[in-house]
Design a protein around this motif. Structure first.
Motif, PDB file in Angstrom:
ATOM      1  N   UNK A   1       0.818  -1.215   0.000  1.00  0.00           N
ATOM      2  CA  UNK A   1       0.000   0.000   0.000  1.00  0.00           C
ATOM      3  C   UNK A   1       0.850   1.263   0.000  1.00  0.00           C
ATOM      4  N   UNK A   2       2.165   1.111   0.210  1.00  0.00           N
ATOM      5  CA  UNK A   2       3.041   2.270   0.333  1.00  0.00           C
ATOM      6  C   UNK A   2       4.157   2.292  -0.699  1.00  0.00           C
ATOM      7  N   UNK A   3       4.725   1.124  -1.014  1.00  0.00           N
ATOM      8  CA  UNK A   3       5.842   1.070  -1.949  1.00  0.00           C
ATOM      9  C   UNK A   3       5.375   1.366  -3.362  1.00  0.00           C
ATOM     10  N   UNK A   4       6.148   2.187  -4.055  1.00  0.00           N
ATOM     11  CA  UNK A   4       5.887   2.473  -5.467  1.00  0.00           C
ATOM     12  C   UNK A   4       7.144   2.169  -6.272  1.00  0.00           C
ATOM     13  N   UNK A   5       6.962   1.937  -7.541  1.00  0.00           N
ATOM     14  CA  UNK A   5       8.085   1.782  -8.463  1.00  0.00           C
ATOM     15  C   UNK A   5       7.891   2.829  -9.543  1.00  0.00           C
ATOM     16  N   UNK A   6       8.876   3.711  -9.643  1.00  0.00           N
ATOM     17  CA  UNK A   6       8.800   4.852 -10.559  1.00  0.00           C
ATOM     18  C   UNK A   6       7.517   5.651 -10.327  1.00  0.00           C
ATOM     19  N   UNK A   7       7.132   5.755  -9.048  1.00  0.00           N
ATOM     20  CA  UNK A   7       5.955   6.533  -8.683  1.00  0.00           C
ATOM     21  C   UNK A   7       4.623   5.827  -8.892  1.00  0.00           C
ATOM     22  N   UNK A   8       4.671   4.557  -9.283  1.00  0.00           N
ATOM     23  CA  UNK A   8       3.439   3.802  -9.550  1.00  0.00           C
ATOM     24  C   UNK A   8       3.187   2.836  -8.405  1.00  0.00           C
TER      25      UNK A   8
END
Length: 152
Positions: A114-121
């Motif tokens: 719910x918190x981690x993003x990859x390249x803002x996604x």
């Protein structure tokens, strides 16, 4: 033969055990998968995720139930592969490590999805845990290699 069991277990926990003629174990894995899948709303989360509705996927998933899934899933895979060997001694040493490491990494991926993003996604409870399989395999294989090297 081992690859066949592994791939059927990836398709559905318990199917590898069916091929190994471990029917009671297979039934247990299949029933556990169905209960966890239903109670966690896993299929609804998968559908939402594949339609790009990550927020809806997060809302659909029941995290206290889905947290059981990685351990069940990877244990069923390991068990199906392990049962292809005639006895405990013929099984490769530390063969369980990549499976256990994957279960841990995927669980961590679920915790932070719910918190981690990859390249803002934001990838959510389906795609983030899937991405955590690769580091799990790498860590498990590395630890296995290190233990084999240093245990002699």
């Amino acid at each position: 033969m081992t690859l066949e069991r592994l791939l059927w277990s990836i398709a559905f926990p318990g199917f590898g055990q069916l091929l190994n003629h471990k029917y009671l174990k297979a039934l247990l894995f299949i029933m556990m998968e169905m209960v966890i899948n239903r109670q966690s709303n896993f299929n609804l989360a998968i559908i939402s995720s594949f339609h790009g509705n990550i927020d809806k996927s997060i809302d659909n998933i029941h995290f206290q139930w889905i947290m059981f899934y990685p351990c069940l899933y990877f244990f069923a895979m390991w068990d199906a592969v392990k049962d292809t060997y005639d006895d405990e001694d013929s099984s490769p040493p530390y063969a369980f490590l990549p499976y256990a490491s994957c279960a841990i990494c995927v669980t961590v991926g679920l915790i932070y999805c719910q918190k981690w993003t990859i390249f803002g996604i934001l990838l959510g409870p389906i795609f983030m845990p899937i991405l955590c399989v690769l580091p799990g395999i790498i860590i498990g294989l590395y630890v296995k290699k290190w233990l084999l090297k240093n245990s002699s």
